[in-house]
Write a protein that holds these residues in place. Structure first.
Motif, mmCIF file in Angstrom:
data_model
loop_
_atom_site.group_PDB
_atom_site.id
_atom_site.type_symbol
_atom_site.label_atom_id
_atom_site.label_comp_id
_atom_site.label_asym_id
_atom_site.label_seq_id
_atom_site.Cartn_x
_atom_site.Cartn_y
_atom_site.Cartn_z
ATOM 1 N N UNK A 827 0.851 -1.194 0.000
ATOM 2 C CA UNK A 827 0.000 0.000 0.000
ATOM 3 C C UNK A 827 0.886 1.243 0.000
ATOM 4 N N UNK A 828 0.769 2.090 -1.036
ATOM 5 C CA UNK A 828 1.590 3.297 -1.143
ATOM 6 C C UNK A 828 0.674 4.511 -1.348
ATOM 7 N N UNK A 829 0.126 5.062 -0.261
ATOM 8 C CA UNK A 829 -0.731 6.255 -0.348
ATOM 9 C C UNK A 829 -1.992 5.983 -1.157
ATOM 10 N N UNK A 830 -2.139 6.652 -2.301
ATOM 11 C CA UNK A 830 -3.319 6.510 -3.142
ATOM 12 C C UNK A 830 -3.155 5.380 -4.166
ATOM 13 N N UNK A 831 -2.055 4.614 -4.062
ATOM 14 C CA UNK A 831 -1.766 3.576 -5.048
ATOM 15 C C UNK A 831 -1.588 2.219 -4.357
ATOM 16 N N UNK A 880 -0.240 0.326 -18.484
ATOM 17 C CA UNK A 880 -0.244 0.990 -17.166
ATOM 18 C C UNK A 880 -0.712 2.429 -17.299
ATOM 19 N N UNK A 881 -0.238 3.137 -18.323
ATOM 20 C CA UNK A 881 -0.656 4.527 -18.533
ATOM 21 C C UNK A 881 -2.140 4.628 -18.832
ATOM 22 N N UNK A 882 -2.693 3.633 -19.543
ATOM 23 C CA UNK A 882 -4.127 3.634 -19.830
ATOM 24 C C UNK A 882 -4.943 3.485 -18.551
ATOM 25 N N UNK A 883 -4.332 2.989 -17.465
ATOM 26 C CA UNK A 883 -5.006 2.867 -16.168
ATOM 27 C C UNK A 883 -4.660 4.039 -15.244
ATOM 28 N N UNK A 884 -4.052 5.104 -15.804
ATOM 29 C CA UNK A 884 -3.644 6.273 -15.001
ATOM 30 C C UNK A 884 -2.627 5.895 -13.930
ATOM 31 N N UNK A 885 -1.819 4.871 -14.217
ATOM 32 C CA UNK A 885 -0.808 4.437 -13.279
ATOM 33 C C UNK A 885 0.587 4.820 -13.735
ATOM 34 N N UNK A 886 1.594 4.275 -13.078
ATOM 35 C CA UNK A 886 2.981 4.557 -13.430
ATOM 36 C C UNK A 886 3.821 3.305 -13.163
ATOM 37 N N UNK A 901 4.764 -1.717 -10.590
ATOM 38 C CA UNK A 901 3.624 -1.076 -11.256
ATOM 39 C C UNK A 901 2.750 -0.445 -10.170
ATOM 40 N N UNK A 902 2.438 0.866 -10.340
ATOM 41 C CA UNK A 902 1.640 1.629 -9.371
ATOM 42 C C UNK A 902 0.272 1.883 -9.998
ATOM 43 N N UNK A 906 -8.372 4.565 -6.544
ATOM 44 C CA UNK A 906 -9.645 5.148 -6.983
ATOM 45 C C UNK A 906 -9.475 5.543 -8.439
ATOM 46 N N UNK A 907 -10.143 4.863 -9.316
ATOM 47 C CA UNK A 907 -9.973 5.124 -10.756
ATOM 48 C C UNK A 907 -11.337 5.060 -11.440
#
Length: 907
Positions: A827-831, A880-886, A901-902, A906-907
């Protein structure tokens, strides 16, 4: 009786008068000092109070102006936000439709649109998007999803209007519109109808009504709070105090150590029993702002004098005011009075003590002198009276006072001069008559009975009446004017008005003119009217006015913003396009400079550019202009000086051309060039893979197939099995490469669409790890799963499987036999962080920086010479970018690699 010298008499008189003057002078000095002190003190006090009153008045007016502005722009801002919300939702819906119309059914697309729009929120969560079909059926209503599917045509607000029916009628005739009505608040249990505004638009291609609304009272509360937050920080309580109250007595802003905002101050009294709030409320509700003096309680039994200016902001039922303490003024007044009275009483006491002996002495001297002076002066005055009445010199008489004989001689000289003055006066009257007669002005003189006494040649010429026909006769008003004009002239005939005023004159004979007239009362029975004909000047002025109106109309018709300034930098005028651009009215700009209208940075820039033009040079430059950061456009400024007839620069004129669209086109062209470069790199990579990496496996399969066929013909089954064992990996590698290649190509061309759903991350990782376990065992690699955090995430399951499969496959490929791979989550904050860690061959910094750059990516074989293309990580990065991740990479050459992969929770 022997004559005595007047000198000896005057010696006594001088002594008496000197003493009297000293006494009177001292008294006058004290009185004048007292009145001057009072006058000066009153003036100083009025000046101080005047400055405070002016400051308080300006402060309240500024606050009221700000509240007016906040109120006037609130509805505009609300409508702008509503429109932006609907357009944002509309764009998302249409994008979903166009991306899926060839791959999904219409029902699936509609459901996808509703699921996407359902999560949108505006106005601090109050605002939401709703969807209605053209039959009135509620398709989506986020705050009460239970109501979805209901028909709303028969639902009415508190005024009896069918709101939904009206909205549907609107978008049948228009593409979009605002609509006001009354509606309940769905997030409360309150059934009360509240005033609401919605922006509705037709959503094509489904033919739906899409809308978003906001309640006026909620938006007003937000606006009021923003205004209060600004006002609380807009003044210094050390210099003056701002207060705002509701009409019911509740304080909104209050500066007091004793009271806080929110308390009711309705019953607070000063030390004289004055109900402060009631008096302030009377002023506010009267509609006439005024000042109020009172004492304000600062602690128990302690009050401080205050001066306040009170007004109202009627739209919000607010009383607004500014106050300042008068404590220092009262203390200063008391001290000044004490000091003056102390000094004055000391002076009066000294004067009284010194004047007592002189008063006794003066009384005795006056008594002795009175008799002698009375006798001689009575005789002299009788002689003067006789001489004046007979117009002759005085008779020679001998007086007790010798100097009176000289006075008698002087009187003879004065009588002679008087006769000479009478003659000179007669000559002056003749000169005056000639001057009036030949003056270039119309001059009329008449007495109090209206009899004409003066009628010069200009009167004869203008009124067409000779002097002999009107002189010494009643004014010929019936001949000259009609009844209405005659009445006006009669009212003003004996008026003393020396100020020249422009009067349009129309005579009975049809002659008309413009003249400046003034009237003067020369004596008790003589009035003079003087007129100057300015008809030609008036006609010229009218012609100039017509020319000015033509130029103003021409200026207003030009769509580009235009303004012009004086040499001092003050705005003289401009067209409507400029005033609309700066968001101010003409009256707010004219007469002001840039430092009064714009922030300091912009004002300094405009000032420097203006100075170049005032030097006589034309100027052209580009600059960003806007009323705020969200509404800016690019303009080219063309400035040129305008000069007077002597060639001296008197100001400048500026034309502004909007070049925003041109710049945006240039930026789009530049972006397209970058996009083309990326597409070329993609194409080159694609052909490289096809030309090398994809062909090689097929060559192996073709050669192996030929050998296998030969073995089967020779019935050599052992070698055939060996060839099959060699052929299977080649086929699998070719298949995996082809799958990645096709998926990556689809992602680059936008053909692959994301279809997210909520799943547990461990449920998605388990099958991928199980699938990869056999591949890891083949290289004697330990594949470990450590799921310490298992949240629910919103992902496309197929894409997520591809991401996990590629990361684990890469780790196996570049980890030597006997190695170890760990798959874990955190668990990393909002990710949620999903990581694949191995103890393989690792990468250097240069290689990690090029992993996700298609034109620079490096391919290399695995630890068992497994072929690689670098395509798998490119595909992972796209998904990953298509999921608003990094995605992050951390590696050490020869030791380890950690790829994480982050994905947002909430997406």
């Amino acid at each position: 009786m022997s004559s005595k010298s007047i000198g000896s008499i005057l010696k006594r008189l001088i002594l008496i008068i000197s003493i009297s003057i000293i006494t009177i002078l001292m008294t006058v000095i004290l009185i004048s000092e007292f009145y001057q002190f009072k006058k000066d003190f009153k003036s100083e006090k009025q000046l101080i109070e005047g400055e405070k009153k002016l400051f308080l008045k300006i402060a309240v007016q500024n606050i009221k102006s700000y509240l007016e502005y906040a109120n006037s722009t609130a509805d505009k801002k609300m409508k702008e936000k509503l429109k932006n919300a609907v357009y944002n939702a509309l764009n998302q819906a249409q994008t979903i439709y166009h991306l899926n119309k060839n791959s999904r059914t219409e029902a699936e697309i509609k459901e996808l649109v509703k699921n996407t729009l359902r999560e949108l929120r505006y106005f601090d969560g109050r605002g939401y998007i709703y969807l209605i079909d053209m039959d009135g059926k509620l398709l989506m209503y986020p705050h009460k999803s239970i109501s979805e599917g209901c028909n709303l045509l028969e639902i009415h607000d508190s005024t009896g209007k069918s709101m939904i029916k009206e909205q549907l009628e609107i978008i049948k005739n228009k593409d979009e519109a605002f609509h006001t009505y009354y509606w309940t608040k769905p997030w409360t249990n309150d059934t009360t109808f509240h005033h609401k505004t919605s922006f509705v638009k037709r959503l094509e291609p489904f033919g739906w009504l899409i809308g978003c609304g906001e309640y006026s009272d909620d938006h007003l509360i937000k606006t009021q709070q923003e205004a209060l937050d600004y006002l609380k920080n807009s003044y210094s309580p050390e210099d003056w105090n701002l207060f705002i109250n509701h009409y019911d007595g509740t304080s909104i802003i209050i500066n007091s150590n004793k009271y806080e905002a929110g308390v009711n101050i309705k019953d607070i009294s000063d030390d004289n029993g004055l109900k402060v709030f009631e008096e302030e409320l009377k002023i506010a509700q009267s509609g006439k702002p005024d000042y109020l003096n009172y004492s304000w309680p600062v602690s128990k039994n302690k009050y401080t004098p205050k001066l306040a200016y009170i007004d109202r902001f009627e739209k919000w039922d607010w009383m607004i005011g500014a106050s300042t303490s008068m404590q220092k003024v009262d203390s200063w007044e008391l001290q000044r009075n004490k000091t003056f009275y102390h000094i004055s009483w000391l002076r009066i006491l000294v004067i009284l003590l010194l004047s007592i002996p002189f008063v006794v002495f003066i009384f005795n001297q006056i008594r002795k002198t009175k008799g002698k002076l009375s006798e001689d002066f009575n005789l002299l005055f009788n002689q003067i009276e006789v001489a004046i009445s007979n117009k002759k010199s005085t008779s020679k008489r001998k007086y007790q006072i010798a100097e009176l004989s000289n006075i008698s001689a002087k009187i003879d000289q004065l009588l002679s001069k008087h006769l000479s003055n009478v003659k000179a006066l007669e000559e002056s009257e003749e000169k005056f008559r000639i001057l009036v007669e030949h003056a270039p002005l119309v001059i009329v003189g008449f007495d109090n009975q209206g009899i004409i006494r003066i009628w010069n040649k200009q009167c004869e010429k203008f009124f067409d009446l000779e002097q002999k026909t009107v002189l010494n006769k009643p004014a010929p008003l019936d001949i000259l004017f009609d009844n209405e004009a005659k009445e006006r002239v009669l009212k003003r005939m004996i008026t003393n008005d020396p100020e020249f005023k422009l009067v349009p004159i129309k005579l009975k004979n049809g002659k008309s003119a413009y003249q400046y007239w003034a009237s003067f009362k020369i004596s008790e029975n003589l009035n003079i009217w003087v007129g100057n004909d300015v008809t030609r000047l008036k006609e010229t002025e009218n012609e100039l006015l017509r020319s000015r109106n033509f130029l103003d109309t021409l200026l207003e018709s030009i769509p580009s913003p235009i303004f012009y300034k004086s040499i001092s930098g003050q705005y003289l005028g401009g067209n409507r396009a400029y005033f609309n651009l700066v968001g101010k009215e003409k009256e707010e700009i004219l007469g002001k400079g840039v430092h009064e209208l714009f922030p300091e940075r912009l004002a300094n820039f405009y000032y420097e550019k203006d100075q170049e033009v005032f030097g006589g040079k034309c100027s052209q430059y580009e600059f960003v202009f806007g009323t705020d950061e969200n509404h800016t456009r690019n303009y080219t400024f063309y400035k040129a000086p305008f000069k007077n007839s002597d060639g001296k620069v008197e100001g400048l004129i500026c034309v502004m051309l909007d070049i925003t669209d041109r710049i945006q086109i240039e930026e789009k062209l530049k972006a397209n060039q970058e996009k083309l470069k990326a597409l070329n790199a993609t194409k080159d990579k694609f052909f490289s893979i096809i030309a090398h990496d994809l062909i090689n496996p097929f060559n192996v399969m073709i050669n192996s197939g030929a050998i296998l066929a030969e073995c089967l013909r020779d019935k050599d089954l052992t070698e055939a099995e060996d060839m099959i064992d060699m052929l299977n990996p080649a086929i699998k590698n070719a298949y995996d490469l082809l799958v990645n290649l096709l998926e990556w190509a689809r992602s680059q061309t936008g053909r692959i669409k994301i279809l997210p759903k909520k799943v547990k991350i461990e449920e998605e990782l388990n099958p991928v790890v199980d699938l990869m376990t056999d591949l890891a065992k083949a290289k004697n690699i330990e594949l470990i799963k450590e799921i310490s955090y298992n949240p629910e995430i919103n992902v496309d399951t197929n894409m997520f499987e591809t991401i996990a499969r590629n990361l684990i496959s890469n780790a196996i490929k570049f980890t030597p036999e006997g190695g170890r791979i760990v798959v874990d989550t955190a668990h990393q904050g909002e990710y949620v962080q999903f990581s694949v860690k191995d103890n393989g061959i690792g990468m250097d910094k240069e290689m990690t920086e090029k992993l996700f750059q298609i034109d620079k990516s490096i391919t290399r074989n695995g630890t068992n010479e497994e072929p690689g293309t670098g395509l798998g990580l490119l595909l992972v990065n796209d998904f990953v970018q298509m999921h608003n991740g990094k995605i992050t990479v951390d590696s050490q050459v020869g030791e380890w690699t950690n790829i994480s992969v982050w994905l947002p929770l909430k997406n």
